[in-house]
Scaffold this active site. Structure first.
Site, short mmCIF file in Angstrom:
data_model
loop_
_atom_site.label_atom_id
_atom_site.label_comp_id
_atom_site.label_asym_id
_atom_site.label_seq_id
_atom_site.Cartn_x
_atom_site.Cartn_y
_atom_site.Cartn_z
N ASP A 291 0.84 -1.19 0.00
CA ASP A 291 0.00 0.00 0.00
C ASP A 291 0.89 1.26 0.00
O ASP A 291 2.10 1.19 0.20
CB ASP A 291 -0.98 -0.03 1.18
CG ASP A 291 -2.21 0.84 0.94
OD1 ASP A 291 -2.20 1.66 0.00
OD2 ASP A 291 -3.19 0.72 1.71
N GLU A 485 -10.15 7.25 4.38
CA GLU A 485 -9.25 6.63 5.34
C GLU A 485 -8.62 7.64 6.30
O GLU A 485 -8.23 8.73 5.91
CB GLU A 485 -8.15 5.86 4.61
CG GLU A 485 -7.45 6.65 3.54
CD GLU A 485 -6.27 5.91 2.91
OE1 GLU A 485 -6.01 6.14 1.74
OE2 GLU A 485 -5.60 5.11 3.61
C1 BGC Z 1 -5.16 3.11 0.50
C2 BGC Z 1 -5.46 2.08 -0.55
C3 BGC Z 1 -5.40 2.71 -1.92
C4 BGC Z 1 -4.08 3.40 -2.12
C5 BGC Z 1 -3.96 4.08 -3.47
C6 BGC Z 1 -3.92 3.90 0.18
O1 BGC Z 1 -3.74 4.94 1.06
O2 BGC Z 1 -5.04 2.48 1.75
O3 BGC Z 1 -6.72 1.52 -0.32
O4 BGC Z 1 -5.62 1.72 -2.88
O5 BGC Z 1 -3.91 4.37 -1.14
O6 BGC Z 1 -4.76 5.20 -3.54
C1 BGC Z 2 -3.52 9.91 -1.83
C2 BGC Z 2 -4.24 8.64 -1.52
C3 BGC Z 2 -3.44 7.91 -0.54
C4 BGC Z 2 -3.13 8.78 0.66
C5 BGC Z 2 -2.28 8.04 1.65
C6 BGC Z 2 -3.25 10.70 -0.59
O1 BGC Z 2 -2.56 11.86 -0.88
O2 BGC Z 2 -4.27 10.66 -2.70
O3 BGC Z 2 -4.44 7.84 -2.64
O4 BGC Z 2 -4.14 6.79 -0.16
O5 BGC Z 2 -2.50 9.96 0.29
O6 BGC Z 2 -1.72 8.89 2.61
#
Ligand code: BGC
Ligand code: BGC
Length: 595
Positions: A291, A485
């Site tokens: 990830d 998230e």
């Molecule tokens: C998330 C994933 C996601 C990845 C790419 C991560 O932060 O946990 O679910 O696929 O970013 O965007």
């Molecule tokens: C990205 C996401 C990623 C996240 C993780 C964001 O800046 O757009 O895809 O999951 O950072 O920290």
């Protein structure tokens, strides 16, 4: 020195073994690298032989249209074909509910709603539309489905999981993988996040301490996301591993590792679960991806992090920023013997086998012929049907629903006319946003369309209507602001004070009151339930909210059943607390009235 090789003239005959044998260490490590498009210019895909590029959440071209997406992605495909061995790059994105970063794409209900349908066939049709809209832009690699089994609804990724119950997650996860991988067009599904991302404990997330030093995330953010799951192995297997067992059996060829830890060890360093269990015991033959920058969290020393991750069995690293440092570090680790040549060869063969299976050696580009179908009426119709089937009727007294098409209806709540809010997180931007973020139909517009001219539908976001006479019917739309998230971790799960007041105001104003809840998880609505005549859980329906109107007006029935149990109070959270609580839930898993 590179000896010029003949270009691969009959790509269908590509042999993974002979290709792998010709590759230099730099070419192999390049294949194992996934960089983010905002960091990597296309020419570096050629220079560093990079195997995959992604758009993170909101990693969109400017302006954000299907056409600009297609040309952005095409530049990377072309760059890969300029390398000596012409190994195609695969472009990845989080098309977790439709190709939802791309403005104009159809956005489906988030998985929590799909879980309420219990309908694998519907999941397949949604996956098919999503694959078409991805391939219109040349995106072959989808970071979905999440097969998380969330056990604590305070987690800001609850809505990404189909259910708290693995027996509901399994058939829906399998349907998504099968349709993406075997359908036409074919795309590579990434099953995530391996494993027990939904089993972490509140208060155990160290993410921001680790990555950002003393940076403190606002409020409850990053309280449980990326935390530690302390389940014993039997529970880990029966609850959290079950969807992977089924997905691998169904032919899944990509699995993304979870940011979280199991029993104190970062999953990204867990050789037992990734190599022994997933690749050994389950016989997973595809490639494992890390990830976003998660490898960096293993150890403060980057070399140790990279070595541990690759030796644990990670085949491709979502770097996503400093790919040059990653490549240099892994190269040195191989040269010093810390990572074996065999491990690199295994990783590369896995990646090449998947690329061969995907068909990108023959057809490295997207499908321009599909551009016209992005956001088409046909695609939207599938999403509208999905929305209808996700809705769960929680209460319906005094013959309140279905609504009459010949009534005066007062609609209130900012959620009633807010496409961004009904889409939630992972929609155009990473965290999502309020407002007209993309093309679609708000609930209010949907109600006006479905009811037609005979109904009179008034709207006020804050429920301030002229006059004082009681309306026959009020519909108030309340719920959560978009989040994804980390930022969506929430320790209280209450409706905002404004939403609570709005329900009270509308109660006084209307003879019959319908409350529609837009949320990424069960939230605390015990008081509002008592005030309402009817209540509907609509989850995060996406762009086609006419589907909600179809059911409110009785053109279609309510069929959805809760895929998470709904607590009365915060004392009943997480699920283990609910199971021990003498009062039982407000609504159990599987609850849902119908008409
Ligand atoms: C998330 C994933 C996601 C990845 C790419 C991560 O932060 O946990 O679910 O696929 O970013 O965007
Ligand atoms: C990205 C996401 C990623 C996240 C993780 C964001 O800046 O757009 O895809 O999951 O950072 O920290």
């Amino acid at each position: 020195m590179h000896v010029a090789q003949p270009l691969v003239s009959r790509p269908t005959d590509i042999s993974v073994d002979s290709l792998a044998e010709q590759m230099t260490l730099a070419e192999k490590i390049g294949q194992m690298t996934q960089a983010e498009k905002n960091s990597i210019p296309p020419e570096d895909v050629s220079t560093y032989f990079v195997g995959s590029v992604l758009s993170g959440g909101g990693g969109n071209p400017e302006p954000n249209t299907p056409e600009t997406w297609a040309s952005m992605v095409r530049a990377y495909h072309e760059a890969a074909l300029k390398t000596r061995l012409r190994i195609p790059v695969i472009y990845g994105s989080d098309a977790v509910h439709g190709h939802s970063n791309m403005r104009g794409a159809v956005i489906f209900p988030h998985n929590i709603g799909m879980g309420a349908t219990r309908d694998p066939e519907l999941v397949r049709r949604a996956a098919h539309v999503t694959a078409r809209e991805m391939m219109a832009a040349g995106v072959h690699f989808n970071f979905a489905p999440a097969v998380s089994v969330p056990q604590d609804i305070r987690w800001g990724r609850t809505y990404e999981g189909y259910s708290e119950d693995p027996s509901i997650v399994v058939p829906l996860g399998v349907a998504s993988v099968e349709e993406q991988q075997n359908g036409d067009p074919r795309v590579l599904a990434s099953v995530k996040h391996f494993v027990a991302d939904g089993g972490t404990k509140w208060g155990t997330s160290l993410t921001y301490d680790w990555i950002q030093g003393n940076w403190q995330a606002p409020g409850d953010s990053f309280s449980i996301d990326q935390g530690n799951a302390d389940a014993d192995e039997a529970t880990l297997r029966s609850v959290h591993l079950a969807p992977y067992v089924a997905a691998v059996k169904a032919g899944a060829l990509n699995i993304m590792v979870s940011f979280s830890s199991w029993q104190g060890t970062k999953m990204h360093a867990n050789r037992y679960l990734i190599t022994d269990v997933l690749k050994g015991e389950l016989g997973f033959s595809g490639f494992v991806i890390s990830d976003w920058m998660a490898v960096n969290q293993i150890d403060r020393d980057y070399r140790t992090s990279v070595t541990s991750a690759i030796n644990a069995g990670i085949d491709m690293v979502m770097v996503p920023y400093d790919y040059k440092l990653f490549i240099k570090t892994l190269t040195e680790a191989v040269e010093s013997g810390a990572v074996s040549q065999e491990r690199i060869d295994d990783a590369v063969r896995r990646i090449l086998r998947v690329k061969k299976w995907l068909g990108v050696f023959e057809s490295p580009f997207g499908r321009d012929d599909l551009l016209a179908s992005v956001g088409s009426a046909e695609h939207r119709a599938v999403a509208r049907e999905a929305v209808r089937k996700t809705l769960v009727l929680l209460k319906n007294e005094n013959n309140t629903l279905p609504l009459s098409k010949n009534a005066l209806i007062l609609v209130a709540g900012r959620g009633a006319d807010d496409i961004g809010m009904q889409c939630g997180g992972w929609s155009i931007t990473w965290q999502g946003d309020h407002g007209a973020t993309t093309l679609g139909t708000s609930l209010l517009e949907g109600m006006r369309q479905v009811a037609g001219d005979s109904a009179e539908i008034g709207y006020s976001a804050d429920g301030q209507f002229e006059g004082s006479e009681k309306a026959e019917i009020g519909v108030v739309v309340v719920g959560e602001s978009p989040y994804a998230e980390g930022m969506g971790d929430n320790g209280n799960l209450k409706l905002s004070a404004a939403d609570q007041e709005l329900v009270t105001r509308m109660r006084e104003r209307c003879s019959k009151l319908v409350v529609v809840v837009l949320s990424g998880r069960p939230i605390l609505i015990t008081e509002q339930l008592a005030q309402a005549d009817a209540m509907v859980a609509a989850f995060l329906p996406g762009t086609e909210s006419q589907g909600v109107a179809d059911v409110l007006f009785g053109d279609h029935p309510f069929t959805g059943k809760l895929s998470y149990s709904w607590p009365r109070s915060i004392e009943q959270v997480p699920l283990t607390a609910l199971k021990q609580h003498p009062d039982g839930p407000l609504f159990p898993l599987g609850y849902g009235l119908t008409y």
